[in-house]
Design an enzyme around this catalytic site. Structure first.
Site, mmCIF file in Angstrom:
data_model
loop_
_atom_site.group_PDB
_atom_site.id
_atom_site.type_symbol
_atom_site.label_atom_id
_atom_site.label_comp_id
_atom_site.label_asym_id
_atom_site.label_seq_id
_atom_site.Cartn_x
_atom_site.Cartn_y
_atom_site.Cartn_z
ATOM 1 N N ASP A 97 0.848 -1.196 0.000
ATOM 2 C CA ASP A 97 0.000 0.000 0.000
ATOM 3 C C ASP A 97 0.881 1.243 0.000
ATOM 4 O O ASP A 97 0.631 2.203 -0.728
ATOM 5 C CB ASP A 97 -0.947 0.011 1.202
ATOM 6 N N ASP B 205 7.204 3.479 2.750
ATOM 7 C CA ASP B 205 7.428 4.667 3.575
ATOM 8 C C ASP B 205 8.928 4.811 3.815
ATOM 9 O O ASP B 205 9.643 5.467 3.056
ATOM 10 C CB ASP B 205 6.639 4.478 4.869
ATOM 11 N N ARG C 263 -9.384 1.285 7.883
ATOM 12 C CA ARG C 263 -8.992 0.410 6.765
ATOM 13 C C ARG C 263 -10.150 0.217 5.788
ATOM 14 O O ARG C 263 -9.945 -0.087 4.612
ATOM 15 C CB ARG C 263 -8.563 -0.965 7.285
HETATM 16 C C1 PRP Z 1 2.707 -0.155 6.981
HETATM 17 C C2 PRP Z 1 2.336 -0.185 5.504
HETATM 18 C C3 PRP Z 1 3.542 -0.824 4.861
HETATM 19 C C4 PRP Z 1 4.681 -0.413 5.761
HETATM 20 C C5 PRP Z 1 5.490 0.667 5.091
HETATM 21 O O1 PRP Z 1 2.438 -1.396 7.534
HETATM 22 O O2 PRP Z 1 1.159 -0.917 5.309
HETATM 23 O O3 PRP Z 1 3.445 -2.231 4.815
HETATM 24 O O4 PRP Z 1 4.113 0.102 6.985
HETATM 25 O O5 PRP Z 1 6.448 1.205 5.966
HETATM 26 P P1 PRP Z 1 8.034 1.125 5.704
HETATM 27 O O6 PRP Z 1 8.277 1.344 4.257
HETATM 28 O O7 PRP Z 1 8.550 2.236 6.570
HETATM 29 O O8 PRP Z 1 8.499 -0.206 6.181
HETATM 30 P P2 PRP Z 1 2.401 -1.639 9.113
HETATM 31 O O9 PRP Z 1 3.713 -2.187 9.566
HETATM 32 O O10 PRP Z 1 1.901 -0.416 9.800
HETATM 33 O O11 PRP Z 1 1.347 -2.818 9.245
HETATM 34 P P3 PRP Z 1 -0.136 -2.915 8.617
HETATM 35 O O12 PRP Z 1 0.017 -2.985 7.120
HETATM 36 O O13 PRP Z 1 -0.678 -4.168 9.186
HETATM 37 O O14 PRP Z 1 -0.905 -1.682 9.040
#
Ligand code: PRP
Length: 183
Positions: free
Chosen positions: A101, A104, A165
């Site tokens: 998604d 980051d 979500r």
């Molecule tokens: C979020 C998002 C990505 C990840 C990106 O997931 O959905 O998978 O962080 O961040 P990064 O590039 O800094 O690693 P999260 O770990 O919050 O879990 P979730 O998808 O279950 O909400």
């Protein structure tokens, strides 16, 4: 403080981005392939995007999921990404597209690429709906939209403290005490 949601991408804008990415994937992965590519969605945030992308693609695909979290103790954001559920499918010799998604800080993708490469796929491509410039050294193959600020984003599978979500659109969320690392 009450949270305030501001529309970032409408359903139509998201659908356009998903369609464009699907056409790019079709272009790259057409040809005489004996086996279809495997979309691997990163749970939980990419569950909606993975579903929409799989249905938008006009070529057959297989679908799998992995689950990661970057939460640490007491729900605080952590620099360590944990793989809660690894890939269960046999991806040896297969073309894999990792579906995120948002990329980051790029920690999740970096961890997952290592996890997948150990299983000897033919190729691993990265597909993300949203990408931030802070995603150092991550060159995504398919990007929906590049996000230039550090606002926290919810909806279309993405959460703030497990909420939002289910929203079909993408929103930025305030209060300002909530940063993009505030997971
Ligand atoms: C979020 C998002 C990505 C990840 C990106 O997931 O959905 O998978 O962080 O961040 P990064 O590039 O800094 O690693 P999260 O770990 O919050 O879990 P979730 O998808 O279950 O909400």
């Amino acid at each position: 403080m009450e949270e305030k949601l501001t529309l970032l991408m409408s359903r139509e804008e998201i659908a356009k981005a998903v369609a464009r990415i699907a056409r790019e994937i079709e272009r790259d992965l057409s040809g005489n392939r004996t086996e279809p590519p495997i979309l691997i969605g990163v749970l939980k945030g990419a569950f909606v995007f993975t579903a929409d992308l799989s249905r938008e693609l006009k070529v057959p695909v297989e679908v799998g999921f992995v689950r990661t979290t970057s939460y640490g103790l007491n729900d605080l954001p952590s620099d360590k990404v944990s793989i809660i559920q690894g890939i269960e499918m046999d991806i040896r010799g297969r073309d894999v597209i990792l579906v995120e998604d948002i990329v980051d800080r790029g920690l999740t993708i970096t961890t997952l690429i290592e996890h997948l490469e150990e299983r000897a796929p033919a190729s691993v491509r990265i597909c993300t709906l949203l990408s931030r410039p802070s995603a150092n050294n991550i060159n995504s193959d398919y990007i929906g939209v590049s996000i230039t600020d550090d606002s926290f984003i919810v909806g279309y599978g993405m959460d703030y403290k497990e909420r939002y979500r289910d929203l079909p659109e993408l929103y930025t969320i305030t209060p300002s005490t909530c940063t993009h690392n505030d997971k």
